[in-house]
Scaffold this motif. Structure first.
Motif, PDB file in Angstrom:
ATOM      1  N   ASP A  19     -27.579  16.969 -30.971  1.00  0.00           N
ATOM      2  CA  ASP A  19     -27.159  18.254 -30.415  1.00  0.00           C
ATOM      3  C   ASP A  19     -26.110  18.903 -31.312  1.00  0.00           C
ATOM      4  OD1 ASP A  19     -28.854  18.002 -28.245  1.00  0.00           O
ATOM      5  OD2 ASP A  19     -27.321  17.156 -26.934  1.00  0.00           O
ATOM      6  N   GLU A  20     -25.265  18.067 -31.923  1.00  0.00           N
ATOM      7  CA  GLU A  20     -24.240  18.581 -32.834  1.00  0.00           C
ATOM      8  C   GLU A  20     -24.885  19.244 -34.054  1.00  0.00           C
ATOM      9  OE1 GLU A  20     -20.576  17.030 -35.655  1.00  0.00           O
ATOM     10  OE2 GLU A  20     -21.297  15.717 -34.061  1.00  0.00           O
ATOM     11  N   GLU A  21     -25.925  18.622 -34.606  1.00  0.00           N
ATOM     12  CA  GLU A  21     -26.630  19.218 -35.754  1.00  0.00           C
ATOM     13  C   GLU A  21     -27.289  20.533 -35.364  1.00  0.00           C
ATOM     14  OE1 GLU A  21     -28.097  15.538 -38.503  1.00  0.00           O
ATOM     15  OE2 GLU A  21     -28.901  15.622 -36.460  1.00  0.00           O
ATOM     16  N   LEU A  22     -27.874  20.585 -34.166  1.00  0.00           N
ATOM     17  CA  LEU A  22     -28.494  21.819 -33.691  1.00  0.00           C
ATOM     18  C   LEU A  22     -27.438  22.900 -33.502  1.00  0.00           C
ATOM     19  CD1 LEU A  22     -30.941  23.421 -32.726  1.00  0.00           C
ATOM     20  CD2 LEU A  22     -30.631  22.389 -30.463  1.00  0.00           C
ATOM     21  N   SER A  23     -26.300  22.536 -32.968  1.00  0.00           N
ATOM     22  CA  SER A  23     -25.212  23.489 -32.781  1.00  0.00           C
ATOM     23  C   SER A  23     -24.719  24.024 -34.124  1.00  0.00           C
ATOM     24  CB  SER A  23     -24.067  22.829 -32.015  1.00  0.00           C
ATOM     25  OG  SER A  23     -23.011  23.735 -31.840  1.00  0.00           O
TER      26      SER A  23
END
Length: 100
Positions: A19-23
Motif C-alpha cells: 500500500d505504501e508503494e501504491l501511495s
C-alpha cells in the motif's frame, strides 16, 4: 534492462506491491502532473486535449481525485492487460545516426 522491467511488471500483475508503494506512486503521479502544469506550453496542450475529450476544461483537482481513487486491484488488472497485448519494440539511432 528488459528483464528487470518484465520482472517488475510480473510482480505488479500479481499484486506484489505494498500500500505504501501504491501511495508513493499516486503521489508521484500527482506531483508530476502539477509540475508539468507550471509550463505554459503544457497548459495550452492540456486545455486543447480536454476540450477535444470532454468538451470543457476540467479542474486539476478532478484528475487528482481520480488518481487517488486508483486501487491495487486496478493497477494489477492493468498490468495483466498489458501482458495480454503483443509487445512493441522501438529503436532509436545512436549518436552517429545509425540504428543499433
Amino acid at each position: 534492462s528488459r528483464l528487470v522491467i518484465t520482472a517488475q511488471l510480473t510482480d505488479i500483475a500479481a499484486g506484489s506491491f505494498s500500500d505504501e508503494e501504491l501511495s508513493r506512486a499516486r503521489n508521484s503521479a500527482v506531483s508530476s502532473m502539477m509540475t508539468n502544469l507550471e509550463k505554459k506550453s503544457v497548459v495550452s496542450e492540456d486545455i486543447g486535449r480536454q476540450m477535444l475529450t470532454y468538451g470543457k476544461r476540467m479542474p486539476a483537482q478532478s484528475f487528482i481525485d481520480k488518481i487517488h481513487k486508483v486501487t491495487a486491484k486496478d493497477v494489477a488488472a492493468y498490468a495483466k492487460k498489458m501482458y495480454a497485448t503483443p509487445l512493441t519494440y522501438i529503436t532509436a539511432p545512436v549518436a552517429d545516426g545509425a540504428f543499433p
